[in-house]
Motif scaffolding. Structure first.
Motif, short mmCIF file in Angstrom:
data_model
loop_
_atom_site.label_atom_id
_atom_site.label_comp_id
_atom_site.label_asym_id
_atom_site.label_seq_id
_atom_site.Cartn_x
_atom_site.Cartn_y
_atom_site.Cartn_z
N LYS A 16 0.84 -1.20 0.00
CA LYS A 16 0.00 0.00 0.00
C LYS A 16 0.87 1.24 0.00
CE LYS A 16 -3.82 -0.24 2.09
NZ LYS A 16 -4.73 -0.51 3.15
N ARG A 17 0.67 2.10 -0.99
CA ARG A 17 1.40 3.37 -1.14
C ARG A 17 2.91 3.18 -1.02
NH1 ARG A 17 -1.45 8.31 -0.69
NH2 ARG A 17 0.53 9.08 -1.53
N LYS A 20 4.78 3.16 2.47
CA LYS A 20 4.88 4.37 3.29
C LYS A 20 3.90 4.28 4.46
CE LYS A 20 6.22 7.34 -0.51
NZ LYS A 20 5.82 8.45 -1.39
N CYS A 22 0.90 4.89 6.63
CA CYS A 22 -0.45 5.38 6.34
C CYS A 22 -1.26 5.49 7.63
CB CYS A 22 -1.15 4.42 5.37
SG CYS A 22 -0.40 4.35 3.74
N ARG A 27 -5.37 4.84 2.47
CA ARG A 27 -4.37 5.19 1.47
C ARG A 27 -3.81 6.60 1.65
NH1 ARG A 27 -3.42 1.63 -2.03
NH2 ARG A 27 -2.54 3.08 -3.54
N THR A 29 -1.22 9.00 3.48
CA THR A 29 0.02 8.77 4.21
C THR A 29 0.29 9.85 5.25
OG1 THR A 29 1.40 10.03 2.65
CG2 THR A 29 1.06 7.67 2.17
N ASP A 32 1.46 12.85 3.46
CA ASP A 32 0.39 13.69 2.90
C ASP A 32 -0.10 14.68 3.94
OD1 ASP A 32 0.42 12.21 0.48
OD2 ASP A 32 -1.16 10.84 1.20
#
Length: 77
Positions: A16-17, A20, A22, A27, A29, A32
């Motif tokens: 997933k991603r 990274k 999360c 989804r 992170t 983000d």
């Protein structure tokens, strides 16, 4: 909620991603959220844009980043 409880909200899954960190298996992170905060967004603006997030999720991102920073090693070249 303790630091330990907050960082338990952060998950890392290889598929997933790109593996990274999360938030709660979603989804979005840690990066983000930190980028949104760094760009000047307020907690409330993030929560309005991403209604599935909570204030605890944002605090977990900050706690995760602080813990990672605390554990960072300095390597002399």
């Amino acid at each position: 909620m303790s630091d330990q409880d907050l960082t338990n909200l952060i998950t890392i899954e290889p598929g997933k991603r790109g593996g990274k960190p999360c938030i709660r298996g979603m989804r979005i992170t840690v990066y983000d959220v930190l980028e949104y905060l760094a760009s000047g967004m307020t907690y409330q603006e993030i929560l309005d844009d991403f209604p599935y997030l909570t204030q605890q999720d944002i605090l977990a991102c900050l706690s995760f980043a602080a813990k990672r920073e605390r554990l960072m090693l300095v390597v002399q070249s």
